[in-house]
Design a protein around this motif. Structure first.
Motif, PDB file in Angstrom:
ATOM      1  N   MET A 220       0.856  -1.173   0.000  1.00  0.00           N
ATOM      2  CA  MET A 220       0.000   0.000   0.000  1.00  0.00           C
ATOM      3  C   MET A 220       0.892   1.223   0.000  1.00  0.00           C
ATOM      4  SD  MET A 220      -2.455   1.079   3.226  1.00  0.00           S
ATOM      5  CE  MET A 220      -1.438   0.296   4.441  1.00  0.00           C
ATOM      6  N   GLU A 221       0.624   2.097  -0.927  1.00  0.00           N
ATOM      7  CA  GLU A 221       1.383   3.326  -1.037  1.00  0.00           C
ATOM      8  C   GLU A 221       0.449   4.499  -0.780  1.00  0.00           C
ATOM      9  OE1 GLU A 221       3.670   5.615  -4.575  1.00  0.00           O
ATOM     10  OE2 GLU A 221       4.089   3.479  -4.365  1.00  0.00           O
ATOM     11  N   SER A 222       0.965   5.490  -0.048  1.00  0.00           N
ATOM     12  CA  SER A 222       0.145   6.675   0.178  1.00  0.00           C
ATOM     13  C   SER A 222       0.869   7.899  -0.350  1.00  0.00           C
ATOM     14  CB  SER A 222      -0.191   6.845   1.661  1.00  0.00           C
ATOM     15  OG  SER A 222       0.946   7.242   2.388  1.00  0.00           O
ATOM     16  N   VAL A 223       0.069   8.855  -0.794  1.00  0.00           N
ATOM     17  CA  VAL A 223       0.577  10.107  -1.325  1.00  0.00           C
ATOM     18  C   VAL A 223      -0.050  11.241  -0.528  1.00  0.00           C
ATOM     19  CG1 VAL A 223       0.697  11.582  -3.377  1.00  0.00           C
ATOM     20  CG2 VAL A 223       0.761   9.106  -3.626  1.00  0.00           C
ATOM     21  N   ARG A 224       0.773  12.166  -0.055  1.00  0.00           N
ATOM     22  CA  ARG A 224       0.276  13.351   0.649  1.00  0.00           C
ATOM     23  C   ARG A 224      -0.146  14.374  -0.397  1.00  0.00           C
ATOM     24  NH1 ARG A 224      -0.493  12.776   5.822  1.00  0.00           N
ATOM     25  NH2 ARG A 224      -0.061  14.919   6.252  1.00  0.00           N
ATOM     26  N   LEU A 225      -1.333  14.934  -0.213  1.00  0.00           N
ATOM     27  CA  LEU A 225      -1.881  15.909  -1.153  1.00  0.00           C
ATOM     28  C   LEU A 225      -2.194  17.211  -0.423  1.00  0.00           C
ATOM     29  CD1 LEU A 225      -4.468  13.502  -2.838  1.00  0.00           C
ATOM     30  CD2 LEU A 225      -2.218  14.111  -3.717  1.00  0.00           C
ATOM     31  N   THR A 226      -2.316  18.299  -1.186  1.00  0.00           N
ATOM     32  CA  THR A 226      -2.756  19.564  -0.591  1.00  0.00           C
ATOM     33  C   THR A 226      -4.240  19.790  -0.832  1.00  0.00           C
ATOM     34  OG1 THR A 226      -2.085  20.778  -2.570  1.00  0.00           O
ATOM     35  CG2 THR A 226      -0.489  20.651  -0.763  1.00  0.00           C
TER      36      THR A 226
ATOM     37  N   ASP B 286      -3.199   4.213  -2.769  1.00  0.00           N
ATOM     38  CA  ASP B 286      -3.358   3.523  -4.042  1.00  0.00           C
ATOM     39  C   ASP B 286      -2.440   2.313  -4.061  1.00  0.00           C
ATOM     40  OD1 ASP B 286      -4.179   2.924  -6.595  1.00  0.00           O
ATOM     41  OD2 ASP B 286      -2.819   4.359  -7.542  1.00  0.00           O
ATOM     42  N   PRO B 287      -2.988   1.125  -3.925  1.00  0.00           N
ATOM     43  CA  PRO B 287      -4.405   0.802  -3.848  1.00  0.00           C
ATOM     44  C   PRO B 287      -4.986   1.222  -2.492  1.00  0.00           C
ATOM     45  CG  PRO B 287      -3.115  -1.172  -3.458  1.00  0.00           C
ATOM     46  CD  PRO B 287      -2.137  -0.069  -3.818  1.00  0.00           C
ATOM     47  N   PRO B 288      -6.320   1.150  -2.332  1.00  0.00           N
ATOM     48  CA  PRO B 288      -6.928   1.496  -1.046  1.00  0.00           C
ATOM     49  C   PRO B 288      -6.268   0.745   0.114  1.00  0.00           C
ATOM     50  CG  PRO B 288      -8.619   1.286  -2.702  1.00  0.00           C
ATOM     51  CD  PRO B 288      -7.330   0.819  -3.342  1.00  0.00           C
ATOM     52  N   ALA B 289      -6.213   1.403   1.275  1.00  0.00           N
ATOM     53  CA  ALA B 289      -5.503   0.889   2.449  1.00  0.00           C
ATOM     54  C   ALA B 289      -6.151  -0.360   3.025  1.00  0.00           C
ATOM     55  CB  ALA B 289      -5.425   1.976   3.512  1.00  0.00           C
ATOM     56  N   ASP B 290      -5.327  -1.300   3.438  1.00  0.00           N
ATOM     57  CA  ASP B 290      -5.779  -2.523   4.093  1.00  0.00           C
ATOM     58  C   ASP B 290      -5.605  -2.358   5.596  1.00  0.00           C
ATOM     59  OD1 ASP B 290      -6.286  -5.026   5.086  1.00  0.00           O
ATOM     60  OD2 ASP B 290      -4.695  -6.040   3.963  1.00  0.00           O
ATOM     61  N   PHE B 291      -6.685  -1.936   6.258  1.00  0.00           N
ATOM     62  CA  PHE B 291      -6.676  -1.782   7.707  1.00  0.00           C
ATOM     63  C   PHE B 291      -7.485  -2.881   8.395  1.00  0.00           C
ATOM     64  CE2 PHE B 291      -6.139   2.969   6.792  1.00  0.00           C
ATOM     65  CZ  PHE B 291      -4.759   2.909   6.917  1.00  0.00           C
TER      66      PHE B 291
ATOM     67  N   ARG C 150     -12.317  -0.405   2.074  1.00  0.00           N
ATOM     68  CA  ARG C 150     -10.926  -0.013   2.265  1.00  0.00           C
ATOM     69  C   ARG C 150     -10.782   1.469   1.906  1.00  0.00           C
ATOM     70  NH1 ARG C 150      -6.947  -4.927   0.298  1.00  0.00           N
ATOM     71  NH2 ARG C 150      -7.734  -6.453   1.815  1.00  0.00           N
ATOM     72  N   PRO C 151     -10.170   2.263   2.793  1.00  0.00           N
ATOM     73  CA  PRO C 151     -10.052   3.699   2.550  1.00  0.00           C
ATOM     74  C   PRO C 151      -9.162   4.027   1.358  1.00  0.00           C
ATOM     75  CG  PRO C 151      -9.626   3.170   4.857  1.00  0.00           C
ATOM     76  CD  PRO C 151      -9.680   1.885   4.116  1.00  0.00           C
TER      77      PRO C 151
ATOM     78  N   THR D 171      -8.649  10.983  11.807  1.00  0.00           N
ATOM     79  CA  THR D 171      -8.752  10.755  10.375  1.00  0.00           C
ATOM     80  C   THR D 171     -10.198  10.504   9.999  1.00  0.00           C
ATOM     81  OG1 THR D 171      -6.547   9.800  10.342  1.00  0.00           O
ATOM     82  CG2 THR D 171      -7.981   9.247   8.504  1.00  0.00           C
ATOM     83  N   LEU D 172     -10.646  11.134   8.916  1.00  0.00           N
ATOM     84  CA  LEU D 172     -11.971  10.879   8.355  1.00  0.00           C
ATOM     85  C   LEU D 172     -11.779  10.163   7.023  1.00  0.00           C
ATOM     86  CD1 LEU D 172     -13.609  14.397   8.892  1.00  0.00           C
ATOM     87  CD2 LEU D 172     -13.658  12.426  10.438  1.00  0.00           C
ATOM     88  N   TYR D 173     -12.389   8.970   6.888  1.00  0.00           N
ATOM     89  CA  TYR D 173     -12.299   8.201   5.649  1.00  0.00           C
ATOM     90  C   TYR D 173     -13.388   8.688   4.698  1.00  0.00           C
ATOM     91  CZ  TYR D 173      -9.538   5.222   8.706  1.00  0.00           C
ATOM     92  OH  TYR D 173      -8.603   4.751   9.586  1.00  0.00           O
TER      93      TYR D 173
END
Length: 159
Positions: free
Chosen positions: A1-7, A107-112, A117-118, A138-140
């Motif tokens: 799972m990869e996450s990207v910080r956005l503005t 991306d892909p959605p997080a596996d929590f 999946r968020p 955090t709000l999904y």
């Protein structure tokens, strides 16, 4: 799972002032400890394909003065200190002003461990706690929780 910080994403920007709330929903207490109350979370389901374990519950502090309450917008009625296993209670979000402090895309959605999946999350902090680096939650955005989100002040318009 990869996450990207956005503005910014999906109509929200870092710095936006939001009003969040959620009508109280009747839920069941499925477990207790001296410190916590566990409720069956009605808006998510266990992800059978997950590599993470989630049991379908969310825990809340029994102590109304516990610091844990800075990390969730959800509140219980009656007071969690009065709740026992098997009891019914209400969970909801009273109208709360929060500031968007981060936006993340998975991306892909997080596996929590739960479904859905968020994919996008808003990291927010109550405005009265902005000086506390540990406060916030955090709000999904693709979650099933019935959270009303209203943009009170857009960070884009302030520039």
């Amino acid at each position: 799972m990869e996450s990207v910080r956005l503005t910014g994403a999906l109509g929200y920007s870092v710095g936006d002032l939001l009003l969040i709330s959620s009508e109280a929903t009747d839920v069941r207490v499925v477990g207790t400890t001296p410190q916590r109350v566990l409720i069956a979370w009605p808006w998510r389901e266990v992800d059978p394909d997950s590599t993470n374990s989630w049991d379908g519950t969310v825990g809340f502090s029994r102590d109304p003065d516990a610091y844990d309450w800075c990390n969730t917008p959800w509140r219980l009625e009656p007071d969690p200190s009065e709740l026992d296993r098997g009891a019914s209670c209400f969970v909801g979000i009273p109208p709360t002003e929060v500031r968007v402090v981060g936006i993340e895309k998975f991306d892909p959605p997080a596996d929590f461990g739960f479904l859905p999946r968020p994919d996008y999350v808003l990291e927010v902090c109550p405005v009265d706690m902005l000086d506390d680096e540990e406060a916030g939650y955090t709000l999904y955005l693709n979650g099933e929780e019935p959270i009303e989100i209203e943009v009170i002040e857009s960070a884009k318009k302030l520039k």
